[in-house]
Design a protein around this motif. Structure first.
Motif, short mmCIF file in Angstrom:
data_model
loop_
_atom_site.label_atom_id
_atom_site.label_comp_id
_atom_site.label_asym_id
_atom_site.label_seq_id
_atom_site.Cartn_x
_atom_site.Cartn_y
_atom_site.Cartn_z
N ASN A 101 0.81 -1.12 0.10
CA ASN A 101 0.33 -0.56 -0.25
C ASN A 101 0.67 1.81 -0.26
O ASN A 101 0.21 2.35 -0.24
N ASP A 102 1.84 1.47 0.68
CA ASP A 102 2.96 2.41 0.54
C ASP A 102 3.42 2.63 -0.24
O ASP A 102 3.78 4.07 -1.57
N PHE A 103 3.84 1.87 -1.27
CA PHE A 103 4.41 1.62 -2.70
C PHE A 103 3.76 2.12 -3.86
O PHE A 103 4.14 3.59 -4.09
N VAL A 104 2.19 1.55 -3.59
CA VAL A 104 1.18 2.53 -4.43
C VAL A 104 0.87 3.83 -4.32
O VAL A 104 0.68 4.65 -4.49
N LYS A 105 0.59 4.22 -2.96
CA LYS A 105 0.67 5.67 -2.07
C LYS A 105 1.80 6.42 -2.16
O LYS A 105 1.01 7.71 -3.20
#
Length: 335
Positions: A101-105
């Motif tokens: 999720n942090d990567f995509v955010k």
């Protein structure tokens, strides 16, 4: 593009299903030509001034116990596929979910912050395609005349939306054959957008007719004429699990134990667990030029044709340099 990249590591029937489902005739077009074609397309995208605030790409998350084949990584880099590969400990699903999720955010400039709500601890491989898009109009809308109006999500149901207004010459047409209105708006830089407004009950008909031939026909029939144009201001997002879509396209083995992705990893039993796509689209008044203040003069007294996007419509963004679609969306509810 991401599926073509994945085919570099697919073998046997899995590879054939992948490429044929994407529309390639493998007896006429060898693998080398397919990947060289994508390589050239990526080159053109990266070297054309789109003038767009856009971030798009793919990421492959692999379980930390899985080892990648060197040939797969070499070919990905050779053809410039815009993909990143990361290792994740899917046994620790909470940590892996945060990592993904942090990567995509980060890649979507903070606009997509919860792609996954849960992750299965049995996950071995995830392929994510992401895109964030925000264009700047070559001829901006006047924010001073943006006002609340009704948008009809269905015949008897409406929501209040901020409706932008612009009066002036714009390319547009009415397609009698498909019963839809098409408006072309230019972005600053090397991009253009088609706003497609089907008549009541004609959405499915228009969607079914969307093809390169239809778009070419529209581009030849568009006429630059004065029009009063209303388009809703919006910022929307949607996510899709593409497993069912890919199965319907013919990729029957990809998500089963029949999948042969032995060219990606040394573990022959690996299969694709999920293939997710999430898109975020923002449309507002801003443009490259200062907003004109003449629009106020025509809001209440106008003799020009009026086109109002106050019901579900389609939206396509093209790169002028390649005439390739960068974004395609069906706007059902702007809020």
């Amino acid at each position: 593009m991401s599926l073509a990249m994945l085919s570099l590591g697919a073998r046997s029937a899995t590879r054939t299903q992948l490429l044929e489902s994407l529309g390639f005739n493998l007896t006429e077009t060898p693998d080398l030509a397919i990947h060289q074609g994508f390589q050239y397309l990526i080159y053109l995208f990266n070297n054309s001034d789109t003038g767009l605030e856009m971030n798009m790409g793919n990421v492959l998350f692999l379980d930390s116990q899985i080892e990648l084949m060197e040939t797969f990584m070499t070919e990905i880099k050779h053809y410039y596929y815009n993909v990143e590969v990361s290792s994740a400990d899917f046994q620790n699903s909470t940590r892996a979910k945060k990592q993904v999720n942090d990567f995509v955010k980060n890649k979507t400039l903070g606009n997509v912050d919860q792609l996954f709500k849960e992750l299965d601890s049995d996950t071995m491989l995830i392929l994510i395609s992401y895109i964030f898009f925000k264009g700047r109009w070559a001829k901006s809308f006047d924010s001073n005349v943006t006002g609340m109006q009704k948008f009809y999500t269905s015949e008897n149901v409406s929501v209040d939306v901020s409706m932008m207004f612009q009066s002036g010459a714009n390319n547009h047409l009415f397609d009698k054959e498909l019963s839809c209105t098409v408006v072309q708006l230019e972005y600053s830089g090397n991009a253009t957008a088609f706003f497609i407004l089907p008549d009541e009950g004609k959405m499915d008909q228009v969607v079914a007719a969307l093809s390169r031939d239809t778009l070419n026909r529209w581009s030849q029939l568009l006429q630059d004429r004065h029009v009063d144009l209303y388009i809703p201001k919006l910022c929307i997002s949607e996510s899709y699990d593409l497993e069912d879509v890919l199965r319907e396209m013919g990729m029957m083995d990809l998500f089963t134990n029949q999948a042969n992705l032995s060219g990606i990893t040394k573990e022959a039993s690996v299969q694709l667990s999920e293939f997710l796509h999430k898109a975020v689209l923002s449309i507002d008044e801003k443009g490259a030029e200062a907003a004109a203040d003449t629009a106020l003069n025509v809001v209440f007294k106008s003799y020009h044709p009026v086109i109002k996007f106050d019901r579900p419509f389609l939206f396509i963004v093209f790169d002028h340099f390649t005439w390739s679609s960068l974004f395609l969306g069906k706007i059902m509810n702007p809020v």
